[in-house]
Design an enzyme around this catalytic site. Structure first.
Site, PDB file in Angstrom:
ATOM      1  N   CYS A   1      37.689  40.918  72.584  1.00 50.45           N
ATOM      2  CA  CYS A   1      38.577  39.860  73.043  1.00 50.45           C
ATOM      3  C   CYS A   1      39.736  39.751  72.060  1.00 50.45           C
ATOM      4  CB  CYS A   1      37.924  38.488  73.154  1.00 50.45           C
ATOM      5  SG  CYS A   1      36.604  38.424  74.361  1.00 50.45           S
TER       6      CYS A   1
ATOM      7  N   ARG B   1      41.301  45.421  72.528  1.00 53.43           N
ATOM      8  CA  ARG B   1      40.119  44.647  72.148  1.00 53.43           C
ATOM      9  C   ARG B   1      39.264  44.256  73.352  1.00 53.43           C
ATOM     10  NH1 ARG B   1      40.704  42.745  66.966  1.00 53.43           N
ATOM     11  NH2 ARG B   1      39.110  41.163  67.318  1.00 53.43           N
TER      12      ARG B   1
ATOM     13  N   TRP C   1      36.829  40.807  76.687  1.00 58.25           N
ATOM     14  CA  TRP C   1      35.747  41.776  76.819  1.00 58.25           C
ATOM     15  C   TRP C   1      34.519  40.931  77.126  1.00 58.25           C
ATOM     16  CZ3 TRP C   1      31.002  43.016  74.578  1.00 58.25           C
ATOM     17  CH2 TRP C   1      30.523  44.292  74.874  1.00 58.25           C
TER      18      TRP C   1
ATOM     19  N   ASN D   1      37.400  34.224  70.803  1.00 61.15           N
ATOM     20  CA  ASN D   1      36.872  35.571  70.585  1.00 61.15           C
ATOM     21  C   ASN D   1      35.588  35.394  69.802  1.00 61.15           C
ATOM     22  OD1 ASN D   1      36.392  38.254  69.838  1.00 61.15           O
ATOM     23  ND2 ASN D   1      37.734  38.101  68.063  1.00 61.15           N
ATOM     24  N   GLY D   2      34.473  35.864  70.380  1.00 63.72           N
ATOM     25  CA  GLY D   2      33.204  35.744  69.660  1.00 63.72           C
ATOM     26  C   GLY D   2      32.102  35.320  70.603  1.00 63.72           C
TER      27      GLY D   2
ATOM     28  N   GLU E   1      29.774  63.597  67.103  1.00 66.84           N
ATOM     29  CA  GLU E   1      31.079  62.967  67.315  1.00 66.84           C
ATOM     30  C   GLU E   1      31.780  63.573  68.535  1.00 66.84           C
ATOM     31  OE1 GLU E   1      32.412  60.358  66.415  1.00 66.84           O
ATOM     32  OE2 GLU E   1      34.567  60.609  66.612  1.00 66.84           O
TER      33      GLU E   1
ATOM     34  N   LYS F   1      32.900  61.348  71.715  1.00 63.15           N
ATOM     35  CA  LYS F   1      34.291  61.286  72.201  1.00 63.15           C
ATOM     36  C   LYS F   1      34.325  61.590  73.693  1.00 63.15           C
ATOM     37  CE  LYS F   1      35.705  59.554  69.715  1.00 63.15           C
ATOM     38  NZ  LYS F   1      35.490  58.993  68.436  1.00 63.15           N
TER      39      LYS F   1
ATOM     40  N   GLU G   1      32.735  58.691  75.836  1.00 60.62           N
ATOM     41  CA  GLU G   1      33.404  57.401  75.927  1.00 60.62           C
ATOM     42  C   GLU G   1      34.712  57.450  76.694  1.00 60.62           C
ATOM     43  OE1 GLU G   1      34.207  55.589  72.125  1.00 60.62           O
ATOM     44  OE2 GLU G   1      34.754  57.493  71.242  1.00 60.62           O
TER      45      GLU G   1
ATOM     46  N   HIS H   1      13.136  72.539  70.970  1.00 56.76           N
ATOM     47  CA  HIS H   1      12.020  71.582  70.951  1.00 56.76           C
ATOM     48  C   HIS H   1      12.101  70.590  72.107  1.00 56.76           C
ATOM     49  CE1 HIS H   1      10.681  73.211  67.177  1.00 56.76           C
ATOM     50  NE2 HIS H   1      11.931  73.153  66.738  1.00 56.76           N
TER      51      HIS H   1
ATOM     52  N   LYS I   1      37.800  48.040  71.113  1.00 62.10           N
ATOM     53  CA  LYS I   1      37.960  48.736  69.834  1.00 62.10           C
ATOM     54  C   LYS I   1      37.254  48.023  68.694  1.00 62.10           C
ATOM     55  CE  LYS I   1      40.749  51.654  67.253  1.00 62.10           C
ATOM     56  NZ  LYS I   1      39.934  52.829  67.494  1.00 62.10           N
TER      57      LYS I   1
HETATM   58  C1  F6R Z   1      34.071  55.495  68.957  1.00 62.78           C
HETATM   59  C2  F6R Z   1      34.318  54.219  68.355  1.00 62.78           C
HETATM   60  C3  F6R Z   1      33.168  53.324  68.052  1.00 62.78           C
HETATM   61  C4  F6R Z   1      33.360  52.713  66.659  1.00 62.78           C
HETATM   62  C5  F6R Z   1      32.275  51.669  66.393  1.00 62.78           C
HETATM   63  C6  F6R Z   1      32.383  51.114  65.000  1.00 62.78           C
HETATM   64  O1  F6R Z   1      35.252  56.194  69.178  1.00 62.78           O
HETATM   65  O2  F6R Z   1      35.440  53.887  68.085  1.00 62.78           O
HETATM   66  O3  F6R Z   1      31.956  53.988  68.145  1.00 62.78           O
HETATM   67  O4  F6R Z   1      33.301  53.735  65.722  1.00 62.78           O
HETATM   68  O5  F6R Z   1      32.385  50.630  67.313  1.00 62.78           O
HETATM   69  O6  F6R Z   1      33.620  50.535  64.786  1.00 62.78           O
HETATM   70  P1  F6R Z   1      34.145  50.243  63.335  1.00 62.78           P
HETATM   71  O7  F6R Z   1      34.383  51.540  62.660  1.00 62.78           O
HETATM   72  O8  F6R Z   1      35.381  49.441  63.515  1.00 62.78           O
HETATM   73  O9  F6R Z   1      33.061  49.488  62.640  1.00 62.78           O
END
Ligand code: F6R
Length: 629
Positions: A2, A27, A74, A100-101, A502, A506, A509, A525, A624
């Site tokens: 949010c 956000r 969000w 937000n929260g 990773e 990527k 998501e 396995h 994010k």
């Molecule tokens: C993936 C991504 C998330 C963040 C995770 C932690 O691309 O961005 O998996 O890595 O939400 O976020 P931070 O690093 O801000 O704690």
């Protein structure tokens, strides 16, 4: 999660608020809404879905209001529908609130309010706040000099959870009240105008003079200035600081998406990290001074027995590379934990432990809570158990920065794309520097090896540039083959296993394709049962102790008809014979290779998602900054 934004001043608020929401949409984007105080009334417009839906509703509307708040959501409590969109209002529609929260005790507060005749219009936790403020305001108006902030102060003391709120009231057209408890909010200072927002990008176009509100603080903003109070009611003296950010950094600069722009910024990010971390005048003849300029307390290096890393998502993957580096270079036993697991089931205390929290945003609720818990449980313990907390973040001014006194800044610049790219590479750089620093102090590797590592690190920016220049077009074409693919497997071993994870994350998501990352040796396995001609396998094969092993594991996949894509150095004949498709990367010492091998995987995920016509920068269901549990 949010985004909140607020404005009070001399200009038309709505344009500033909408522009702020645009900058904060990363956000959350389940709904958006805006409330202004206009001609003695609250004027509130909300829309389900992305911000453009709200903008469409506002087309043709002129709104001269000079005070307002706005929100991009969000969803946590209640579906992403318009009736759950913020701002929320009290019954008389005189007070509007954005949050937000999460208000953890909202159920009991809601029941209490209902028993007093209050009617709710949404399923959200937030709606209790305007109703409570309305009740408190009528009391405060009898006794307090500044009734609105007093009412909000009384209410925040009743709320449990993590929240940042902004409040306006039609009866107080010259006041914007903001409060913070464990969720970020930053105040911006202009000439006779003031702002608040969840994050600085919303403020950068207007002001660089900012102040981070801290936990347990409220601000009363009027056209004349800003007053800060504690939740206890004490007036606090605080001065804004100047934010050092170039506004260009938050624009797309001709790239189709922020994510692609941020992928292309990675050579520059690595250079910035090198400049910040490495003493370039250092030589292997210097046995006294570390080549790394981290300035961690000397006592931390002494008797270091254990490092524990807590993080989430991509930051957890960076931590996994960090574990490998700290163990292999600095010879320190290192454990890595998902912060969300660690906070409720912490590992037993080990003496002389360094705890590292990795979070690009510095706002991830679980990571902050894990660090707070670690700090608390080591409090009042003997010296050997004292808390040594280190944060690795791209936002030193964040909540993490307030919680932890030793911070490694990852210098990546603001990242807007929801999928982390450049901040991941910057976190890796922080771990390389940290491992070298600790290795130097513990003398676990020869000075010549340190010199070789530093030389290798200094070559990375040009090598990333080479991958971008030579491979992006090719990967874009390759992505055509996978637009309809449903499953992907990513394989890596050793220090490239986290990169396989990773690469899979990527792809998942942003393209919504199911993908799994595995240590290549684990395939047989169980997961090998998934393979057939429809499941592409991407294997990272870098020369080193496990090179041939990875090629053998890839052959096992090939025998099950999987299409094999290899991320491997140019001119490796064995690899060329093994893979159906090659994405070449420059030759490099295996231990440094993650910073190169991740680049093609970022590009592959990006181009597959773009090919599928998806919203790369704002993938569904994600935000994010994950500021809720
Ligand atoms: C993936 C991504 C998330 C963040 C995770 C932690 O691309 O961005 O998996 O890595 O939400 O976020 P931070 O690093 O801000 O704690």
């Amino acid at each position: 999660m949010c985004g909140i934004v607020g404005y009070i001043g001399t200009k038309e608020a709505s344009g500033i608020l909408l522009e702020g929401l645009r900058k904060l949409e990363y956000r959350g984007y389940d709904s958006a809404g805006i409330a202004t105080v206009l001609e003695g009334e609250i004027h509130c417009v909300r829309a389900k879905g992305k911000l453009h839906n709200l903008e469409e509703k506002l087309v043709g509307e002129t709104n001269p209001a000079r005070l307002g708040i706005a929100h991009t959501r969000w969803a946590t409590h209640g579906k992403p529908e318009e009736y759950n969109a913020h701002p929320h209002m009290d019954m008389a529609k005189r007070i509007a609130v954005i949050q937000n929260g999460i208000i953890e005790n909202y159920r009991e507060l809601r029941e209490e309010l209902k028993s007093r005749g209050c009617e709710f219009r949404s399923d959200t936790d937030t709606e209790v706040i305007p109703h409570l403020i309305a009740e408190e305001l009528s009391k405060a108006e009898q006794v307090a000099e500044e009734p609105l902030i007093e009412a909000v102060r009384q209410v925040v003391r009743k709320l449990r959870g993590a929240f940042a709120i902004a409040v306006i009231c039609a009866d107080y057209p010259d006041e914007l009240i903001v409060a913070r408890q464990q969720a970020p909010v930053v105040l911006g200072f202009g000439e006779g105008e003031f702002y608040c927002a969840s994050d600085t990008p919303a403020l950068i176009p207007y002001t660089r003079a900012i102040l981070n509100l801290e936990n347990g603080e409220l601000a009363r903003m009027t056209p004349l200035g800003v007053e800060i109070y504690s939740f206890g009611g004490q007036r606090l003296k605080k001065a804004p600081r100047t934010l050092d950010v170039n506004p260009v950094m938050v624009e797309k600069q001709g790239f189709k998406h922020y994510m692609l722009k941020e992928i292309y910024e990675q050579p520059g990010v690595v250079r910035s990290c090198l400049e910040a971390y490495v003493n370039s005048a250092w030589t292997s003849a210097d046995h006294k001074n570390s080549p790394i300029r981290f300035d961690l307390p000397q006592s931390w290096y002494r008797n270091l027995q254990h490092v524990q890393i807590v993080a989430c998502g991509t930051s957890w993957h960076a931590g996994l590379v960090g574990k490998y580096l700290l163990e292999q270079l600095a010879d320190v036993p290192t454990t890595i934990h998902y912060a969300s697991e660690f906070r409720y089931a912490p590992a037993p205390l080990v003496p002389h432990t360094l705890t590292i929290g990795v979070t690009q945003s510095g706002e991830t609720a679980d990571t902050l809570a894990a660090l707070e818990m670690e700090k608390a449980r080591r409090d009042n313990k003997s010296e050997e158990f004292e808390a040594r907390l280190l944060g690795i973040t791209n936002r030193p001014e964040s909540s993490l920065g307030q919680l932890v006194s030793n911070i490694i800044d990852t210098h990546a610049g603001i990242e807007i794309g929801v999928a982390a790219t450049k901040t991941f590479v910057a976190q890796l750089m922080a771990f390389y520097a940290l491992a070298i620093d600790i290795a130097f102090h513990r003398q676990t590797i020869a000075a010549q090896q340190i010199e070789a590592l530093l030389t290798g690190l200094s070559q990375l920016p040009a090598q990333i540039e080479l991958i971008l220049e030579s491979q992006e077009r090719y990967i874009e074409e390759l992505a055509h083959d996978f637009a309809e693919t449903q499953d992907f497997i990513f394989l890596g071993r050793g220090i490239n296993f986290p990169i396989a994870l990773e690469g899979a994350l990527k792809l998942k998501e942003i393209s919504y394709i199911h993908a799994e990352g595995y240590p290549a040796g684990e395939m047989k396995h169980g997961p090998i049962a998934l393979l057939d001609a429809k499941v592409p396998v991407v294997a990272i094969a870098m020369p080193g102790p496990v090179f041939e092993k990875v090629l053998s594991n890839a052959q096992e996949a090939r025998a099950r008809d999987a299409r094999l894509i290899g991320v491997t150095p140019m001119d490796e004949q064995d690899a060329a014979d093994t893979f159906d498709t090659l994405i070449p990367v420059p030759h490099i010492d295996e231990i440094l290779s993650p910073i190169l091998t991740v680049i093609p995987l970022q590009l592959l995920a990006y181009h597959i998602a773009a090919r599928r016509g998806l919203d790369v920068d704002q993938p569904r269901n994600l935000a994010k900054s994950v500021t809720v549990e």
